[in-house]
Each structure stands twice: as C-alpha cells, then as structure tokens.
Design a protein around this motif. Structure first.
Motif, PDB file in Angstrom:
ATOM      1  N   ARG A 198       5.976   5.597   8.134  1.00 12.74           N
ATOM      2  CA  ARG A 198       6.296   7.095   7.964  1.00 12.74           C
ATOM      3  C   ARG A 198       6.797   7.953   8.827  1.00 12.74           C
ATOM      4  NH1 ARG A 198       0.996   8.912   3.894  1.00 12.74           N
ATOM      5  NH2 ARG A 198       1.379   7.146   2.548  1.00 12.74           N
ATOM      6  N   GLY A 199       6.735   7.281  10.151  1.00  6.61           N
ATOM      7  CA  GLY A 199       7.095   8.271  11.222  1.00  6.61           C
ATOM      8  C   GLY A 199       8.338   8.993  11.395  1.00  6.61           C
ATOM      9  N   THR A 200       9.313   8.232  10.541  1.00  2.17           N
ATOM     10  CA  THR A 200      10.782   8.652  10.735  1.00  2.17           C
ATOM     11  C   THR A 200      11.361   8.902   9.425  1.00  2.17           C
ATOM     12  OG1 THR A 200      11.419   6.547   9.925  1.00  2.17           O
ATOM     13  CG2 THR A 200      11.501   6.726  12.410  1.00  2.17           C
ATOM     14  N   ARG A 201      10.604   9.567   8.385  1.00  3.04           N
ATOM     15  CA  ARG A 201      10.569  10.191   7.170  1.00  3.04           C
ATOM     16  C   ARG A 201      10.571  11.576   7.251  1.00  3.04           C
ATOM     17  NH1 ARG A 201       6.944   7.004   2.824  1.00  3.04           N
ATOM     18  NH2 ARG A 201       7.585   5.060   3.000  1.00  3.04           N
ATOM     19  N   LEU A 202      11.547  12.221   6.607  1.00  6.01           N
ATOM     20  CA  LEU A 202      11.685  13.851   6.529  1.00  6.01           C
ATOM     21  C   LEU A 202      10.595  14.471   5.478  1.00  6.01           C
ATOM     22  CD1 LEU A 202      15.455  14.107   7.359  1.00  6.01           C
ATOM     23  CD2 LEU A 202      13.726  14.835   8.712  1.00  6.01           C
ATOM     24  N   GLN A 203      10.733  13.782   4.588  1.00  2.13           N
ATOM     25  CA  GLN A 203       9.672  14.063   3.264  1.00  2.13           C
ATOM     26  C   GLN A 203       8.487  13.931   3.849  1.00  2.13           C
ATOM     27  OE1 GLN A 203      11.777  11.398   3.199  1.00  2.13           O
ATOM     28  NE2 GLN A 203      13.560  12.043   1.976  1.00  2.13           N
ATOM     29  N   SER A 204       7.765  15.054   3.202  1.00  4.08           N
ATOM     30  CA  SER A 204       6.422  15.059   3.656  1.00  4.08           C
ATOM     31  C   SER A 204       5.523  14.018   2.503  1.00  4.08           C
ATOM     32  CB  SER A 204       5.637  16.616   3.164  1.00  4.08           C
ATOM     33  OG  SER A 204       6.312  17.623   4.199  1.00  4.08           O
ATOM     34  N   ALA A 205       4.490  13.500   3.273  1.00  4.56           N
ATOM     35  CA  ALA A 205       3.661  12.673   2.386  1.00  4.56           C
ATOM     36  C   ALA A 205       2.923  13.196   1.311  1.00  4.56           C
ATOM     37  CB  ALA A 205       2.680  11.774   3.554  1.00  4.56           C
ATOM     38  N   SER A 206       2.776  12.589   0.382  1.00  3.94           N
ATOM     39  CA  SER A 206       2.206  12.986  -0.829  1.00  3.94           C
ATOM     40  C   SER A 206       0.628  12.328  -0.856  1.00  3.94           C
ATOM     41  CB  SER A 206       3.049  12.649  -1.936  1.00  3.94           C
ATOM     42  OG  SER A 206       3.097  11.263  -2.342  1.00  3.94           O
ATOM     43  N   ARG A 207       0.465  11.349  -0.162  1.00  2.00           N
ATOM     44  CA  ARG A 207      -0.869  10.744  -0.226  1.00  2.00           C
ATOM     45  C   ARG A 207      -1.255  10.185   1.162  1.00  2.00           C
ATOM     46  NH1 ARG A 207       0.122   5.396  -3.801  1.00  2.00           N
ATOM     47  NH2 ARG A 207       1.572   4.467  -2.647  1.00  2.00           N
ATOM     48  N   ALA A 208      -2.593   9.967   1.603  1.00  2.00           N
ATOM     49  CA  ALA A 208      -3.048   9.508   2.786  1.00  2.00           C
ATOM     50  C   ALA A 208      -2.295   8.139   3.084  1.00  2.00           C
ATOM     51  CB  ALA A 208      -4.518   9.611   2.781  1.00  2.00           C
ATOM     52  N   PHE A 209      -2.249   7.980   4.287  1.00  2.00           N
ATOM     53  CA  PHE A 209      -1.824   6.741   4.989  1.00  2.00           C
ATOM     54  C   PHE A 209      -3.174   5.828   5.248  1.00  2.00           C
ATOM     55  CE2 PHE A 209      -1.367   3.803   8.678  1.00  2.00           C
ATOM     56  CZ  PHE A 209      -0.177   2.918   8.280  1.00  2.00           C
ATOM     57  N   SER A 210      -3.169   4.736   4.681  1.00  2.00           N
ATOM     58  CA  SER A 210      -4.481   4.021   4.804  1.00  2.00           C
ATOM     59  C   SER A 210      -4.251   2.598   5.427  1.00  2.00           C
ATOM     60  CB  SER A 210      -5.049   3.725   3.392  1.00  2.00           C
ATOM     61  OG  SER A 210      -5.430   5.155   2.841  1.00  2.00           O
ATOM     62  N   ARG A 211      -5.316   2.109   6.169  1.00  2.00           N
ATOM     63  CA  ARG A 211      -5.213   0.837   6.619  1.00  2.00           C
ATOM     64  C   ARG A 211      -6.761   0.273   6.602  1.00  2.00           C
ATOM     65  NH1 ARG A 211      -4.284  -3.728   8.423  1.00  2.00           N
ATOM     66  NH2 ARG A 211      -2.745  -4.165  10.216  1.00  2.00           N
ATOM     67  N   GLY A 212      -6.874  -1.002   6.122  1.00  2.00           N
ATOM     68  CA  GLY A 212      -7.835  -1.842   6.309  1.00  2.00           C
ATOM     69  C   GLY A 212      -8.727  -1.726   7.559  1.00  2.00           C
ATOM     70  N   TRP A 213      -9.968  -1.302   7.940  1.00  2.00           N
ATOM     71  CA  TRP A 213     -10.724  -1.154   9.106  1.00  2.00           C
ATOM     72  C   TRP A 213     -10.874  -2.559   9.746  1.00  2.00           C
ATOM     73  CZ3 TRP A 213     -11.378   2.411  12.504  1.00  2.00           C
ATOM     74  CH2 TRP A 213     -12.562   2.289  13.739  1.00  2.00           C
ATOM     75  N   GLU A 214     -11.131  -3.313   9.406  1.00  2.00           N
ATOM     76  CA  GLU A 214     -11.203  -4.835  10.013  1.00  2.00           C
ATOM     77  C   GLU A 214      -9.750  -5.246  10.451  1.00  2.00           C
ATOM     78  OE1 GLU A 214     -13.874  -6.230  10.949  1.00  2.00           O
ATOM     79  OE2 GLU A 214     -15.161  -4.682  10.306  1.00  2.00           O
ATOM     80  N   ASP A 215      -8.826  -5.178   9.494  1.00  2.00           N
ATOM     81  CA  ASP A 215      -7.440  -5.689   9.725  1.00  2.00           C
ATOM     82  C   ASP A 215      -6.925  -4.906  10.824  1.00  2.00           C
ATOM     83  OD1 ASP A 215      -7.484  -7.503   7.681  1.00  2.00           O
ATOM     84  OD2 ASP A 215      -6.742  -6.002   6.367  1.00  2.00           O
ATOM     85  N   LEU A 216      -7.093  -3.491  10.849  1.00  2.00           N
ATOM     86  CA  LEU A 216      -6.653  -2.715  11.940  1.00  2.00           C
ATOM     87  C   LEU A 216      -7.373  -3.253  13.291  1.00  2.00           C
ATOM     88  CD1 LEU A 216      -5.113  -0.231  12.958  1.00  2.00           C
ATOM     89  CD2 LEU A 216      -7.215   1.162  12.468  1.00  2.00           C
ATOM     90  N   LEU A 217      -8.607  -3.427  13.574  1.00  2.00           N
ATOM     91  CA  LEU A 217      -9.105  -3.911  14.791  1.00  2.00           C
ATOM     92  C   LEU A 217      -8.450  -5.308  15.069  1.00  2.00           C
ATOM     93  CD1 LEU A 217     -12.819  -2.948  14.037  1.00  2.00           C
ATOM     94  CD2 LEU A 217     -11.367  -1.673  15.102  1.00  2.00           C
ATOM     95  N   ASP A 218      -8.361  -6.142  14.090  1.00  2.00           N
ATOM     96  CA  ASP A 218      -7.726  -7.438  14.310  1.00  2.00           C
ATOM     97  C   ASP A 218      -6.397  -7.234  15.167  1.00  2.00           C
ATOM     98  OD1 ASP A 218     -10.019  -8.700  13.630  1.00  2.00           O
ATOM     99  OD2 ASP A 218      -9.333  -9.148  11.700  1.00  2.00           O
TER     100      ASP A 218
END
Length: 401
Positions: free
Chosen positions: A11-31
């Motif tokens: 999402r970092g290069t989008r000009l439009q405002s996000a309409s919903r939260a950015f989510s990531r699985g916790w265990e997947d993120l740690l891995d």
C-alpha cells in the motif's frame, strides 16, 4: 521492520486512502522476519502490545486463549504513524515533491528547445497530478526524477560533435564516466518524449562502446590474420558488434546493392521477409551509429547504396548523415514528401532542423520536398509504414518504386 516492508509493498505507493485495515498473520509475520527463538518472539510481542496500548496497532487474539495472537492489524488512520516510525515519506508527499520540482524546472526553461521543454514538463505534471507516471519519469522517486531531468537538460543544451565518445560526454557533464551508458535506456526514452519522435544518444552525436548494427542478407567479414566470419542466413536478421567490425579489414557481399532502412521494428523486418533472392543487403539504421559507419566503410566502394527513411525532418537528417560518411553516393528510396492535411504540425525540433537541411549541399535533390513540408507547416504522411508492406518478393520490393 518486516511489517512495515510488507505494508509498503502492498500500500505504500498508493495515493488513495485505505478503506480497511492492513492485516498480517502473526506467526507468518514472525517467520518472515526470521524471528525463530522464543526470546525474539516474546520481544516482538511486547513491542506490538506497546504500540497497541498507544492506539496505533490492533492485535487479534484467539477467542478463548487470549494469550495467543492470531493476527496484527494496522488501521487506516495509523498509516501516517507507521510511515513516520520508519522515517519514510507518504505517497502523497512524494507526489507533491515531484510536482513541485517539475514546476521548478519548467520555469527555468531550456535555452535551445524552450517549447519542447515546456511541453514535456507540462505532460509530466499532468500525469503526476492524475496519479499516473510518464515513463521514464516516476513521481514515487523524486530523487531519480531530479537526476534524470537534470541530465536530459544538460545533454540537450549543447551540440555534440559527431562521434563524441559517450564516456567523454559523461565526464564533460560532471558525471561518472559510465553514467550515460548505465542510464542510456531511460535517457533515450526521455529524449523521445522531448522531441516527440524516436531519439537515441547516438542521434545527438554520441558514440557508445556497445554499438551494434543489424543486417539481413549475405555478408562476410575478413580479418588481418586471414580468418573470416560469414553470415549466410537469409531467414532472419543478425547483429554485428563494433569491436568485430573494427577488427575487420574488409567486408564482402554477393548482393547487388545496399538498402539502409530507418524503421527496424516494422519496415526492415517486412523487407527482410521479402528479400528472397538475397540480392539486396539490408542494413537497419536511423542516425548511423559507429557500427553502421564502420560496416559502410568496409563494404566495396562501388556497391550502390539506397536509403529508405521517413520523410519528416529527422528522416532527411538521417539521409544527410549517411551521405556525409562519404564512402559512396546514397540514393534516396521512396523519400518524396507526401502531404496529408490532418497530419501533425511541425514541431520545434522540425522547425529548427529544416533551414539547415534546405541549405545542405548533401540534400540538394530533396529541397522540393523540404520546401513543401515547410510551406504546409505539417509533417505529412511521413512514416515508412504508410506505404504498407512490400508487394514484390525482391528488389525494389514495392510496385512502382
């Protein structure tokens, strides 16, 4: 760090405002962050919980086993916080910075090509304002945008003597010696936008060390040690590098003539497909680069040479450049200017070229076409493709040519 990287990619290069939260699985993120030990994972959890208490993040936990975190969410309102945490810049701010710079360089103008420079800057500004890019100009990287526009302007404010080595030009501009070669593709795209036609660094007079020439037909190169290289494949084109041509002492062909062709993508390949007897040596060239010049020097001086190019100002400038090589006379082929009432008006580049072309002794036979073009004030039906593909399976390829 990994959470920011993944958010920026998504999402970092989008000009439009996000309409919903950015989510990531916790265990997947740690891995993905390569946090393998219990201590590292516990530390990551404590950090996330601290940010959650401050209202920046939201941890989604197991419904019954509350100590287990299933996912981590970044609410839309927290995206500026995440950008600032990692000392980044929002897409909106990047675009504003890019727009501001384009406005600045437009106001500075261009001493040689003021209209073309203004048109280019306005096209870039319009694209950026709409959230688009105009390759090779990209609003997401203002630093690169500055560098590219500054180099483009520096390249085009002066006239380069034909044959200036690209590395010498790079040094003369205060750049690293290989900078122009490294950035050649982007600069040539920028030049084409500036002049509203295909344009290369070699068309400015610069010679690159990687120069090559594309050929179709029967050709052999002969070297000082008695060895040779033979090209006999009539099914497709082949490419010869400048170093190989510099090693050669002579080039020979069984063809009865040379036909240089400006448009390599369409007309050259269509003509190659029609060159069934192989009695014409086809050479693709716009402004003749170092490899093309060397090949023409190596071929027999009594071999007739014809050139088929566009009939706009640049097309006649290419013909003049070929005639200036001086090895043999170059006859124009299908190069009478053809009017078309609704064609594009002459550009600033065309208007600048025409007087020198009209007074050039190498183009005395083209003056009626050049004067007609100037009087009409438009390019006419100038592209080679306007004649369609060849209608004959051998020279002269087009009926009535």
């Amino acid at each position: 760090m990994e959470f920011h990287r993944e958010w920026h990619k998504a999402r970092g290069t989008r000009l439009q405002s996000a309409s919903r939260a950015f989510s990531r699985g916790w265990e997947d993120l740690l891995d993905a962050a390569n946090l393998r030990t219990a201590a590292d994972r516990s530390h990551a959890l404590r950090e996330a919980e601290a940010h959650e208490k401050q209202g920046h993040l939201r941890l989604r936990r197991h419904r019954y086993r509350r100590h287990l975190v299933e996912a981590i969410d970044l609410p839309p309102a927290s995206e500026p916080w995440l950008i600032g945490l990692f000392e980044g810049t929002s897409a909106h701010d990047l675009r504003c910075e890019a727009l501001s710079f384009v406005t600045k360089v437009e106001a500075e103008g261009h001493p040689r090509w003021p209209e073309s420079w203004q048109t280019l800057c306005r096209r870039i500004h319009e694209a950026f304002a709409e959230g688009r890019n105009l390759a090779p100009f990209f609003w997401r990287n203002p630093t690169e945008l500055r560098r590219l526009l500054a180099t483009l302007r520096a390249l085009t404010v002066r006239e380069w003597p034909v044959g200036t080595l690209m590395r010498d030009a790079s040094t003369a501009l205060g750049l690293a010696s290989k900078e122009l070669e490294k950035r050649q593709r982007a600069l040539e795209s920028a030049l084409s936008l500036l002049f509203a036609e295909d344009c290369t660094l070699e068309s400015l007079g610069l010679a690159g060390s990687q120069s090559r020439v594309t050929v179709h037909g029967r050709l052999s190169l002969h070297f000082a040690d008695g060895s040779g290289q033979h090209f006999e494949n009539l099914r497709g084109e082949f490419s010869i590098s400048l170093p190989d041509l510099q090693r050669a002492v002579v080039a020979r062909t069984s063809a009865d003539r040379i036909l240089t062709i400006e448009n390599v993508k369409t007309t050259f390949r269509q003509t190659a497909a029609a060159n069934l007897p192989g009695d014409t040596l086809l050479v693709a060239t716009s402004y003749p680069n170092a490899a093309t010049r060397r090949l023409l020097e190596l071929l027999p001086a009594d071999l007739p040479h014809h050139h088929f190019g566009d009939t706009d100002a640049s097309g006649y400038a290419i013909l003049r450049s070929l005639r200036g090589i001086g090895r043999r006379q170059v006859a124009r082929f299908q190069m009478d200017w053809r009017d078309e009432e609704n064609s594009a008006p002459l550009s600033e580049h065309d208007k600048r070229l025409l007087p020198s072309l009209q007074h050039s002794p190498e183009l005395a036979d083209c003056r009626p076409s050049l004067h007609a073009m100037e009087a009409a004030g438009r390019k006419g039906r100038f592209e080679q493709e306007a004649l369609g593909p060849p209608t004959l399976p051998r020279w002269p390829f087009w009926t009535g040519a």
